[in-house]
Design an enzyme around this catalytic site. Structure first.
Site, PDB file in Angstrom:
ATOM      1  NE  ARG A 198      -3.744   2.372   0.614  1.00  0.00           N
ATOM      2  CZ  ARG A 198      -4.638   2.687  -0.369  1.00  0.00           C
ATOM      3  NH1 ARG A 198      -4.771   2.199  -1.425  1.00  0.00           N
ATOM      4  NH2 ARG A 198      -5.355   3.780  -0.015  1.00  0.00           N
TER       5      ARG A 198
ATOM      6  CB  THR B 155     -13.965 -13.684  31.732  1.00  0.00           C
ATOM      7  OG1 THR B 155     -13.671 -13.420  33.047  1.00  0.00           O
ATOM      8  CG2 THR B 155     -15.376 -14.238  31.483  1.00  0.00           C
TER       9      THR B 155
ATOM     10  CD  GLU C 240     -12.686 -23.776  26.899  1.00  0.00           C
ATOM     11  OE1 GLU C 240     -12.505 -24.195  27.809  1.00  0.00           O
ATOM     12  OE2 GLU C 240     -12.730 -24.490  25.894  1.00  0.00           O
TER      13      GLU C 240
HETATM   14  P1  TGC Z   1     -12.279 -24.402  43.169  1.00  0.00           P
HETATM   15  O1  TGC Z   1     -12.958 -24.694  44.706  1.00  0.00           O
HETATM   16  O2  TGC Z   1     -11.091 -23.432  43.005  1.00  0.00           O
HETATM   17  O3  TGC Z   1     -12.108 -25.752  42.589  1.00  0.00           O
HETATM   18  C1  TGC Z   1     -12.995 -26.848  42.517  1.00  0.00           C
HETATM   19  C2  TGC Z   1     -12.204 -28.218  42.309  1.00  0.00           C
HETATM   20  O4  TGC Z   1     -11.774 -28.115  41.158  1.00  0.00           O
HETATM   21  C3  TGC Z   1     -10.078 -28.124  41.067  1.00  0.00           C
HETATM   22  N1  TGC Z   1      -9.824 -27.355  39.998  1.00  0.00           N
HETATM   23  C4  TGC Z   1      -9.399 -27.729  38.659  1.00  0.00           C
HETATM   24  N2  TGC Z   1      -9.000 -29.004  38.213  1.00  0.00           N
HETATM   25  C5  TGC Z   1      -8.559 -29.175  37.121  1.00  0.00           C
HETATM   26  N3  TGC Z   1      -8.315 -28.155  36.159  1.00  0.00           N
HETATM   27  C6  TGC Z   1      -8.653 -26.929  36.597  1.00  0.00           C
HETATM   28  N4  TGC Z   1      -8.295 -26.023  36.119  1.00  0.00           N
HETATM   29  C7  TGC Z   1      -9.103 -26.731  38.060  1.00  0.00           C
HETATM   30  N5  TGC Z   1      -9.423 -25.583  38.598  1.00  0.00           N
HETATM   31  C8  TGC Z   1      -9.728 -25.818  39.710  1.00  0.00           C
HETATM   32  C9  TGC Z   1      -9.747 -27.646  42.415  1.00  0.00           C
HETATM   33  O5  TGC Z   1      -8.501 -28.133  42.835  1.00  0.00           O
HETATM   34  C10 TGC Z   1     -10.981 -28.261  43.233  1.00  0.00           C
HETATM   35  O6  TGC Z   1     -10.815 -29.625  43.285  1.00  0.00           O
HETATM   36  P2  TGC Z   1     -11.080 -30.533  44.667  1.00  0.00           P
HETATM   37  O7  TGC Z   1     -10.584 -31.704  44.619  1.00  0.00           O
HETATM   38  O8  TGC Z   1     -10.516 -29.611  46.147  1.00  0.00           O
HETATM   39  O9  TGC Z   1     -12.728 -30.529  44.775  1.00  0.00           O
HETATM   40  O10 TGC Z   1     -13.492 -23.924  42.338  1.00  0.00           O
HETATM   41  P3  TGC Z   1     -14.456 -22.442  42.431  1.00  0.00           P
HETATM   42  O11 TGC Z   1     -16.155 -22.914  42.481  1.00  0.00           O
HETATM   43  O12 TGC Z   1     -13.994 -21.809  43.463  1.00  0.00           O
HETATM   44  O13 TGC Z   1     -14.178 -21.896  40.959  1.00  0.00           O
HETATM   45  C11 TGC Z   1     -12.926 -21.480  40.387  1.00  0.00           C
HETATM   46  C12 TGC Z   1     -12.766 -20.760  39.191  1.00  0.00           C
HETATM   47  C13 TGC Z   1     -13.592 -19.402  39.235  1.00  0.00           C
HETATM   48  C14 TGC Z   1     -11.570 -20.713  38.831  1.00  0.00           C
HETATM   49  C15 TGC Z   1     -13.665 -21.814  38.185  1.00  0.00           C
HETATM   50  O14 TGC Z   1     -14.812 -22.019  38.356  1.00  0.00           O
HETATM   51  C16 TGC Z   1     -13.578 -21.451  36.624  1.00  0.00           C
HETATM   52  O15 TGC Z   1     -12.838 -21.698  35.966  1.00  0.00           O
HETATM   53  N6  TGC Z   1     -14.566 -20.564  36.162  1.00  0.00           N
HETATM   54  C17 TGC Z   1     -14.419 -20.206  34.825  1.00  0.00           C
HETATM   55  C18 TGC Z   1     -15.609 -21.016  34.212  1.00  0.00           C
HETATM   56  C19 TGC Z   1     -15.405 -21.455  32.723  1.00  0.00           C
HETATM   57  O16 TGC Z   1     -14.296 -21.343  32.352  1.00  0.00           O
HETATM   58  N7  TGC Z   1     -16.425 -21.932  32.058  1.00  0.00           N
HETATM   59  C20 TGC Z   1     -16.212 -22.165  30.792  1.00  0.00           C
HETATM   60  C21 TGC Z   1     -17.434 -22.909  30.051  1.00  0.00           C
HETATM   61  S1  TGC Z   1     -17.016 -24.262  28.746  1.00  0.00           S
HETATM   62  C22 TGC Z   1     -16.523 -23.253  27.477  1.00  0.00           C
HETATM   63  O17 TGC Z   1     -16.579 -22.019  27.670  1.00  0.00           O
HETATM   64  C23 TGC Z   1     -16.445 -23.787  26.340  1.00  0.00           C
HETATM   65  S2  TGC Z   1     -16.071 -22.733  24.808  1.00  0.00           S
HETATM   66  C24 TGC Z   1     -15.690 -23.961  23.937  1.00  0.00           C
HETATM   67  C25 TGC Z   1     -15.278 -23.670  22.485  1.00  0.00           C
HETATM   68  O18 TGC Z   1     -14.165 -23.661  22.455  1.00  0.00           O
HETATM   69  O19 TGC Z   1     -16.097 -23.399  21.651  1.00  0.00           O
HETATM   70  P1  FAD Z   2     -20.506 -13.962  33.769  1.00  0.00           P
HETATM   71  O1  FAD Z   2     -19.755 -14.932  34.584  1.00  0.00           O
HETATM   72  O2  FAD Z   2     -21.609 -13.214  34.108  1.00  0.00           O
HETATM   73  O3  FAD Z   2     -19.297 -12.657  33.665  1.00  0.00           O
HETATM   74  C1  FAD Z   2     -19.678 -11.198  33.417  1.00  0.00           C
HETATM   75  C2  FAD Z   2     -18.505 -10.471  33.628  1.00  0.00           C
HETATM   76  O4  FAD Z   2     -18.197 -10.595  35.064  1.00  0.00           O
HETATM   77  C3  FAD Z   2     -17.065 -10.842  33.008  1.00  0.00           C
HETATM   78  O5  FAD Z   2     -16.450  -9.633  32.471  1.00  0.00           O
HETATM   79  C4  FAD Z   2     -16.437 -11.567  34.198  1.00  0.00           C
HETATM   80  O6  FAD Z   2     -15.082 -11.563  34.063  1.00  0.00           O
HETATM   81  C5  FAD Z   2     -16.988 -10.765  35.265  1.00  0.00           C
HETATM   82  N1  FAD Z   2     -16.928 -11.620  36.521  1.00  0.00           N
HETATM   83  C6  FAD Z   2     -17.547 -12.457  37.100  1.00  0.00           C
HETATM   84  N2  FAD Z   2     -17.266 -12.913  38.214  1.00  0.00           N
HETATM   85  C7  FAD Z   2     -16.120 -12.352  38.640  1.00  0.00           C
HETATM   86  C8  FAD Z   2     -15.286 -12.056  39.756  1.00  0.00           C
HETATM   87  N3  FAD Z   2     -15.343 -12.881  40.547  1.00  0.00           N
HETATM   88  N4  FAD Z   2     -14.298 -10.803  39.850  1.00  0.00           N
HETATM   89  C9  FAD Z   2     -14.249  -9.983  38.789  1.00  0.00           C
HETATM   90  N5  FAD Z   2     -15.156 -10.127  37.719  1.00  0.00           N
HETATM   91  C10 FAD Z   2     -15.829 -11.156  37.556  1.00  0.00           C
HETATM   92  N6  FAD Z   2     -20.096 -22.669  27.989  1.00  0.00           N
HETATM   93  C11 FAD Z   2     -20.044 -23.981  27.944  1.00  0.00           C
HETATM   94  O7  FAD Z   2     -20.401 -24.500  28.970  1.00  0.00           O
HETATM   95  N7  FAD Z   2     -20.015 -24.674  26.762  1.00  0.00           N
HETATM   96  C12 FAD Z   2     -19.694 -24.122  25.614  1.00  0.00           C
HETATM   97  O8  FAD Z   2     -19.520 -24.876  24.435  1.00  0.00           O
HETATM   98  C13 FAD Z   2     -19.727 -22.926  25.420  1.00  0.00           C
HETATM   99  N8  FAD Z   2     -19.420 -22.296  24.386  1.00  0.00           N
HETATM  100  C14 FAD Z   2     -19.705 -20.894  24.338  1.00  0.00           C
HETATM  101  C15 FAD Z   2     -19.445 -20.371  23.038  1.00  0.00           C
HETATM  102  C16 FAD Z   2     -19.478 -18.903  22.907  1.00  0.00           C
HETATM  103  C17 FAD Z   2     -19.739 -18.386  21.570  1.00  0.00           C
HETATM  104  C18 FAD Z   2     -19.647 -18.032  23.993  1.00  0.00           C
HETATM  105  C19 FAD Z   2     -19.846 -16.458  24.040  1.00  0.00           C
HETATM  106  C20 FAD Z   2     -19.730 -18.807  25.267  1.00  0.00           C
HETATM  107  C21 FAD Z   2     -19.461 -20.039  25.339  1.00  0.00           C
HETATM  108  N9  FAD Z   2     -19.688 -20.952  26.540  1.00  0.00           N
HETATM  109  C22 FAD Z   2     -19.554 -22.226  26.663  1.00  0.00           C
HETATM  110  C23 FAD Z   2     -20.099 -20.003  27.688  1.00  0.00           C
HETATM  111  C24 FAD Z   2     -18.607 -19.109  28.343  1.00  0.00           C
HETATM  112  O9  FAD Z   2     -17.901 -20.171  28.861  1.00  0.00           O
HETATM  113  C25 FAD Z   2     -19.229 -18.329  29.546  1.00  0.00           C
HETATM  114  O10 FAD Z   2     -19.774 -17.258  28.575  1.00  0.00           O
HETATM  115  C26 FAD Z   2     -18.053 -17.514  30.229  1.00  0.00           C
HETATM  116  O11 FAD Z   2     -17.733 -18.553  31.122  1.00  0.00           O
HETATM  117  C27 FAD Z   2     -18.510 -16.340  31.203  1.00  0.00           C
HETATM  118  O12 FAD Z   2     -19.666 -16.635  31.668  1.00  0.00           O
HETATM  119  P2  FAD Z   2     -20.981 -15.467  31.505  1.00  0.00           P
HETATM  120  O13 FAD Z   2     -21.162 -15.222  30.059  1.00  0.00           O
HETATM  121  O14 FAD Z   2     -22.046 -16.082  32.174  1.00  0.00           O
HETATM  122  O15 FAD Z   2     -20.392 -14.180  32.182  1.00  0.00           O
END
Ligand code: TGC
Ligand code: FAD
Length: 407
Positions: free
Chosen positions: A291, A388, A386
């Protein structure tokens, strides 16, 4: 169509749809990889050039899932690359798994998502926590793409805090009765198999395998997404779904079940984000040399060079982080907190690069002639799902201080 003022600009426009991507390896990180890693990566790169790049902008624009890619994804080993070959999976190491995700996300985050969900969130829990019967029944068909899987953890009112989920299982003899709902579930509307997490009557989280067609199970699609448009997203609704006890994952209880799957998938995302960043950088580098403004290529201006130099620096740092994480993962030593750091850093890095690269393309950057805007929009989802950006920061904070900000 942009107004074309000179021959150079015409040339850019004509070639914009061709995939002229080349990888970037400023620190010779290829020297740290085995020949097999490079062969796997290059094969997937070629597949993406042939199959994904020519169609992805149109599918993304139409918000349509390119479902025909499933067969090819299976053939290149994208579903469960590091799970054992005896179940029809890839049998590769974690580095190869990472490199495959990098190349897929170079094509599109939605394509990488399809592979992440299938391999790390559906096949991995069945392999790691399932019975031998469950492994044999589901893994080969998920690996070859005959079955599509989805993973239900997030609920409408419980995203970052999945332990508060309310989906529940009531004991009914040989079965459980499942009620509740899941939200934002990648591929739920097209899934044959769903790995779902719900609480039993004691409040213990258990994983169950649902199959399409089970009475009371529905999966409405979520429309209106401005991000990850080539990926299908939906809900899962459970109204008295009878789940045979044979469909419960027998070898795990508690939140560590789903969180272990997330660790596996987040690892892949840490690599995948590098692919999206490289694609944006590559496009910006090429565009800036072609460009011409003020009588010289815009790459000759210091401000453009600053952007490009910072991009390749950040990509290189992310590559080193991913490579080191890969070596730890190969030894089974990558901790969840280390994975969180890499997911958070690399996705944020990619999003920043997509924004900067978009700027370098000027007005053309907002069109679908170039990949930056699509990657940028996709990465907004990748920053959130997975775990935030802020949740991963708090995981690192907890790891280094020993103090839990969530409780
Ligand atoms: P917390 O008390 O810390 O832990 C509960 C138990 O889990 C163990 N643990 C883990 N184990 C394996 N891998 C990890 N990454 C682990 N993190 C914790 C921990 O040691 C404990 O074990 P035990 O034996 O003592 O029971 O749990 P908490 O309730 O305080 O939560 C902690 C927190 C906030 C970090 C956790 O809940 C979290 O990671 N929240 C984020 C939720 C999330 O990532 N959701 C994703 C949904 S799936 C998705 O988004 C798919 S997108 C798919 C695509 O690619 O299209
Ligand atoms: P919330 O949890 O309500 O969070 C809202 C805001 O608050 C965020 O900025 C967050 O960082 C903040 N927040 C929350 N708690 C705290 C804290 N303690 N301290 C400071 N800030 C905080 N999930 C599945 O299970 N399976 C799937 O296949 C899957 N696929 C997805 C595909 C897409 C396109 C999208 C958008 C999401 C998908 N998800 C899936 C869900 C995804 O994992 C959630 O959107 C994500 O974990 C955040 O949850 P929430 O959207 O309810 O936001």
């Amino acid at each position: 169509m942009a107004i074309i003022e000179n021959g150079t600009a015409t040339h850019i426009q004509k070639n914009a749809k061709q995939d002229r991507f080349r990888g970037h390896d400023y620190y010779n990180i290829d020297d740290l990889l085995d020949t097999e890693h490079i062969l796997v990566r290059d094969a997937v790169r070629e597949w993406v050039k042939q199959e994904v790049s020519p169609i992805i902008e149109e599918y993304s624009e139409r918000a349509e899932n390119p479902r025909h890619l499933v067969k090819g994804l299976a053939e290149i080993g994208a579903f469960g690359p590091s799970l054992p070959a005896e179940y029809g999976c890839g049998g590769m190491d974690e580095m190869s798994y990472g490199l495959i995700m990098q190349e897929l996300e170079r094509g599109d985050s939605g394509v990488r998502s399809a592979a992440s969900v299938q391999g790390s969130l559906v096949m991995y829990p069945i392999y790691r926590f399932g019975s031998e019967e469950q492994r044999k029944k589901y893994l080969p068909k998920l690996a070859n793409g005959e079955f599509i899987g989805c993973f239900g953890l997030t609920e409408p009112n419980h995203g970052s805090d999945p332990s508060s989920m309310i989906s529940n299982l009531k004991d009914d003899g040989d079965s459980y009765i499942l009620n509740g709902a899941k939200m934002w579930i990648t591929n739920s509307p097209i899934a044959d198999v769903c790995v779902v997490w719900a609480k039993d009557e004691e409040g213990v989280i258990r994983g169950v395998i649902l199959e399409k067609g089970m009475k009371g199970l529905s999966a409405p699609e979520i429309h209106g997404k401005l991000s990850l448009r080539a990926s299908c997203t939906g809900e899962l609704v459970f109204e008295d779904v009878r789940v045979p006890k044979a469909n419960v994952l027998p070898n795990v209880t508690g939140l560590k079940g789903p969180l272990s799957c997330l660790s596996k998938a987040r690892y892949g995302i840490a690599w995948g984000a590098i692919g999206a960043a490289m694609d944006c950088y590559d496009s910006a580098l090429r565009y800036s040399k072609e460009r011409v403004q003020f009588g010289k290529p815009i790459a000759q201006f210091q401000l453009t060079q600053k952007k490009l130099a910072e991009m390749i620096t950040e990509i290189t740092k992310a590559q080193l982080l991913a490579w080191r994480l890969g070596t730890l993962a190969n030894k089974g030593k990558a901790t969840p907190a280390q994975i969180s750091m890499a997911k958070r850093n690399n996705v944020h890095m990619a999003l920043e690069i997509a924004r900067e690269a978009r700027q370098i393309h000027g007005g053309m950057g907002i069109t679908n002639e170039y990949p930056c805007m699509r990657h940028m929009m996709n990465l907004e989802t990748v920053l959130t799902y997975e775990g935030t950006h802020d949740i991963h920061l708090l995981i690192t904070g907890m790891d280094v201080t020993g103090l839990n900000a969530f409780k």
